[in-house]
Design an enzyme around this catalytic site. Structure first.
Site, PDB file in Angstrom:
ATOM      1  N   SER A 138     -18.700  41.240 -30.071  1.00  9.31           N
ATOM      2  CA  SER A 138     -19.093  42.573 -29.629  1.00  9.31           C
ATOM      3  C   SER A 138     -20.562  42.509 -29.233  1.00  9.31           C
ATOM      4  CB  SER A 138     -18.868  43.565 -30.786  1.00  9.31           C
ATOM      5  OG  SER A 138     -19.364  44.835 -30.448  1.00  9.31           O
ATOM      6  N   LYS A 164     -16.463  42.031 -25.906  1.00  7.36           N
ATOM      7  CA  LYS A 164     -16.548  43.496 -25.901  1.00  7.36           C
ATOM      8  C   LYS A 164     -17.962  43.890 -25.529  1.00  7.36           C
ATOM      9  CE  LYS A 164     -16.542  46.640 -29.757  1.00  7.36           C
ATOM     10  NZ  LYS A 164     -15.787  47.128 -30.932  1.00  7.36           N
ATOM     11  N   LYS A 166     -20.682  46.933 -25.095  1.00 12.12           N
ATOM     12  CA  LYS A 166     -21.014  48.313 -25.453  1.00 12.12           C
ATOM     13  C   LYS A 166     -21.559  49.016 -24.214  1.00 12.12           C
ATOM     14  CE  LYS A 166     -20.187  48.271 -29.947  1.00 12.12           C
ATOM     15  NZ  LYS A 166     -19.306  49.235 -30.629  1.00 12.12           N
ATOM     16  N   ASP A 192     -16.677  49.282 -25.047  1.00 13.88           N
ATOM     17  CA  ASP A 192     -16.632  50.200 -26.195  1.00 13.88           C
ATOM     18  C   ASP A 192     -17.744  51.234 -26.006  1.00 13.88           C
ATOM     19  OD1 ASP A 192     -16.428  51.535 -28.597  1.00 13.88           O
ATOM     20  OD2 ASP A 192     -16.788  49.785 -29.875  1.00 13.88           O
ATOM     21  N   GLU A 217     -12.589  51.252 -25.412  1.00 16.45           N
ATOM     22  CA  GLU A 217     -12.516  51.719 -26.793  1.00 16.45           C
ATOM     23  C   GLU A 217     -13.271  53.036 -26.954  1.00 16.45           C
ATOM     24  OE1 GLU A 217     -13.595  48.533 -29.392  1.00 16.45           O
ATOM     25  OE2 GLU A 217     -13.897  49.815 -31.132  1.00 16.45           O
ATOM     26  N   ASP A 242     -10.734  53.814 -32.056  1.00 11.60           N
ATOM     27  CA  ASP A 242     -11.441  53.261 -33.219  1.00 11.60           C
ATOM     28  C   ASP A 242     -11.777  54.427 -34.149  1.00 11.60           C
ATOM     29  OD1 ASP A 242     -13.384  52.313 -34.996  1.00 11.60           O
ATOM     30  OD2 ASP A 242     -14.687  51.404 -33.504  1.00 11.60           O
ATOM     31  N   LYS A 266     -10.145  49.110 -38.673  1.00 10.44           N
ATOM     32  CA  LYS A 266     -11.219  48.706 -39.574  1.00 10.44           C
ATOM     33  C   LYS A 266     -10.785  49.200 -40.948  1.00 10.44           C
ATOM     34  CE  LYS A 266     -14.888  49.154 -36.149  1.00 10.44           C
ATOM     35  NZ  LYS A 266     -16.037  49.966 -35.685  1.00 10.44           N
ATOM     36  N   GLY A 294     -15.011  45.345 -36.553  1.00  8.08           N
ATOM     37  CA  GLY A 294     -16.057  44.925 -37.483  1.00  8.08           C
ATOM     38  C   GLY A 294     -17.130  45.983 -37.627  1.00  8.08           C
TER      39      GLY A 294
HETATM   40  O1  OSB Z   1     -17.615  50.571 -32.650  1.00 16.15           O
HETATM   41  O2  OSB Z   1     -16.783  48.713 -33.174  1.00 16.15           O
HETATM   42  C1  OSB Z   1     -17.724  49.508 -33.236  1.00 16.15           C
HETATM   43  C2  OSB Z   1     -20.618  47.940 -35.186  1.00 16.15           C
HETATM   44  C3  OSB Z   1     -21.092  49.029 -35.861  1.00 16.15           C
HETATM   45  C4  OSB Z   1     -20.495  50.247 -35.665  1.00 16.15           C
HETATM   46  C5  OSB Z   1     -19.424  50.379 -34.764  1.00 16.15           C
HETATM   47  C6  OSB Z   1     -18.934  49.277 -34.090  1.00 16.15           C
HETATM   48  C7  OSB Z   1     -19.573  48.040 -34.284  1.00 16.15           C
HETATM   49  C8  OSB Z   1     -19.210  46.830 -33.576  1.00 16.15           C
HETATM   50  C9  OSB Z   1     -19.611  45.531 -34.248  1.00 16.15           C
HETATM   51  O3  OSB Z   1     -18.703  46.811 -32.475  1.00 16.15           O
HETATM   52  C10 OSB Z   1     -18.521  44.550 -34.376  1.00 16.15           C
HETATM   53  C11 OSB Z   1     -18.936  43.413 -35.266  1.00 16.15           C
HETATM   54  O4  OSB Z   1     -19.020  43.598 -36.502  1.00 16.15           O
HETATM   55  O5  OSB Z   1     -19.141  42.326 -34.733  1.00 16.15           O
HETATM   56 MG    MG Z   2     -15.728  50.664 -31.737  1.00  8.87          MG
END
Ligand code: OSB
Ligand code: MG
Length: 374
Positions: A138, A164, A166, A192, A217, A242, A266, A294
């Site tokens: 991510s 992924k 952001k 995401d 996402e 999510d 999660k 995660g």
């Molecule tokens: O939206 O998936 C998410 C981390 C913190 C809060 C929200 C998200 C995330 C990540 C990190 O995308 C994923 C990771 O732990 O590598």
């Molecule tokens: Mg997410």
């Protein structure tokens, strides 16, 4: 028989190798909340509460979860006899709304405890069927499309099987197009948004249909299911939910309303492994693939996620990067690694979570500690 005699709560601080920016906030120093569980017969197990520093992902934070565990979760489990870890989730749900991450930390630790008592791996105890899993990365919001392209390229070369990205309005189409153009039509990319859009942005989101993304996402509000259905009707790209899937009931809502076609599970967000398994099974019955998300976990939370991701319907790569992607040094031995083919190995031959917690290091890093007993 499962009986938890004491809990040790610890906060440790771990600095991320680089700041992680999502549309709703940035993290540089992760405040990691660890829970050590002890049974009457002296078996020790570990949980991690994944609540963030700020309430920007969901309503919980590490400070709120600490109070919730001390005041409401611990009194319901300490000294009580459970036939097995399956009984903890219902005991925590009865007349107790919310605090899913606080509940999950204890429930998941109880699963580790039960697995250790039986001498089996957590993966086996949960019904896992895989001894290695595919790994995704991510990538936080970057300063420029070029910076993002560099990170995404390195990730694919390293063997990650899903990248992924952001996004947020203004740092979305240009960024995604640059990565797609640089890495080619077959690169496994997804986006995401962490709630950065509303239905007013539908044209901008529909424009992403040309990018061949595996999924988008959680584009809309953190607790929305209904509007995502409206958006999914307009989008070809599958929506993955999510934030708004906080229980098996919300997963059922997504399926009934057709608000999305994929779920990021999660375990912290849904209250632990019993709820995660229920969502996993429901999705399997409806042909909905799931993957494990995660929360920038330490090696302890990662161990729980790896075990969960070994279940059969986790058919898409999870946000389960190796320790070195996040930390200079993790708190578990061995650290989590990824092989050349981009796989992470599930420690199926070791009891419980399958990694050792480096207690000396944890003690050095601890900034807050509390003991809870019967
Ligand atoms: O939206 O998936 C998410 C981390 C913190 C809060 C929200 C998200 C995330 C990540 C990190 O995308 C994923 C990771 O732990 O590598
Ligand atoms: Mg997410």
């Amino acid at each position: 028989m499962l009986r938890i005699e004491s809990l040790t709560l610890r906060e440790i601080q771990l600095q991320l190798k680089e700041p992680f920016q999502i549309s709703s906030g940035t993290v540089t120093h992760r405040r990691i909340f660890l829970i050590q569980l002890r049974s009457a017969d002296g078996v020790e197990a570990w949980g991690e509460c994944v609540a963030g520093e700020q309430p920007n992902y969901g309503p919980e934070t590490i400070d709120l979860a600490w109070v919730a565990i001390r005041e409401y979760v611990a009194p319901r489990v300490l000294g009580r006899e459970f036939a097995g870890p399956e009984e903890i989730h219902p005991a925590l749900e009865h007349n107790f709304r919310g605090s899913n991450m606080a509940k999950a930390a204890i429930e998941m630790g109880a699963w580790d405890l039960a697995a250790r008592q039986e001498g089996v791996s957590l993966s086996k105890k949960l019904g896992g069927v895989r001894d290695r899993i595919e790994v995704g990365i991510s990538l936080g919001i970057q300063k420029s499309p070029e910076a993002l392209v560099g990170k995404a390229r390195t990730a694919l070369e390293r063997g990650y099987s899903k990248v992924k990205i952001k996004i947020q309005p203004g740092q979305d189409l240009d960024y995604l197009r640059a990565v797609r153009a640089a890495l080619g039509p077959d690169a496994p990319l997804m986006a995401d948004a962490n709630n950065a859009y509303t239905l007013e942005d539908v044209d901008r989101l529909v424009a992403m249909d040309d990018l061949g993304l595996m999924m988008i996402e959680q584009p809309l509000a953190w607790d929305d299911v209904l509007r995502h259905a409206e958006l999914q009707r307009r989008l070809k790209t599958p929506i993955c939910l999510d934030e708004s899937i906080t229980s098996v009931e919300r997963a059922q809502d997504m399926i009934d309303l057709e608000s999305g076609r994929i779920i990021n599970i999660k375990p912290g967000r849904v209250g632990g492994f019993v709820a995660s398994k229920a969502i996993h099974d429901l999705c399997a019955a409806h042909g909905i693939p799931v993957w494990c998300g995660g929360m920038l976990e330490s090696g302890v939370g990662r161990a729980h996620n790896v075990a969960l991701a070994s279940l059969p319907n986790f058919t898409l790569p999870g946000d389960l990067s190796p320790s070195e992607r996040y930390w200079e040094k993790d708190i578990v031995i061995p650290e989590w690694t990824m092989d050349r083919e981009g796989h992470m190995h599930v420690p199926v031959d070791r009891p419980g979570i399958g990694v050792e917690v480096d207690l000396n290091r944890v003690d050095d890093l601890t900034v807050r500690r509390e003991e809870l007993g019967v």
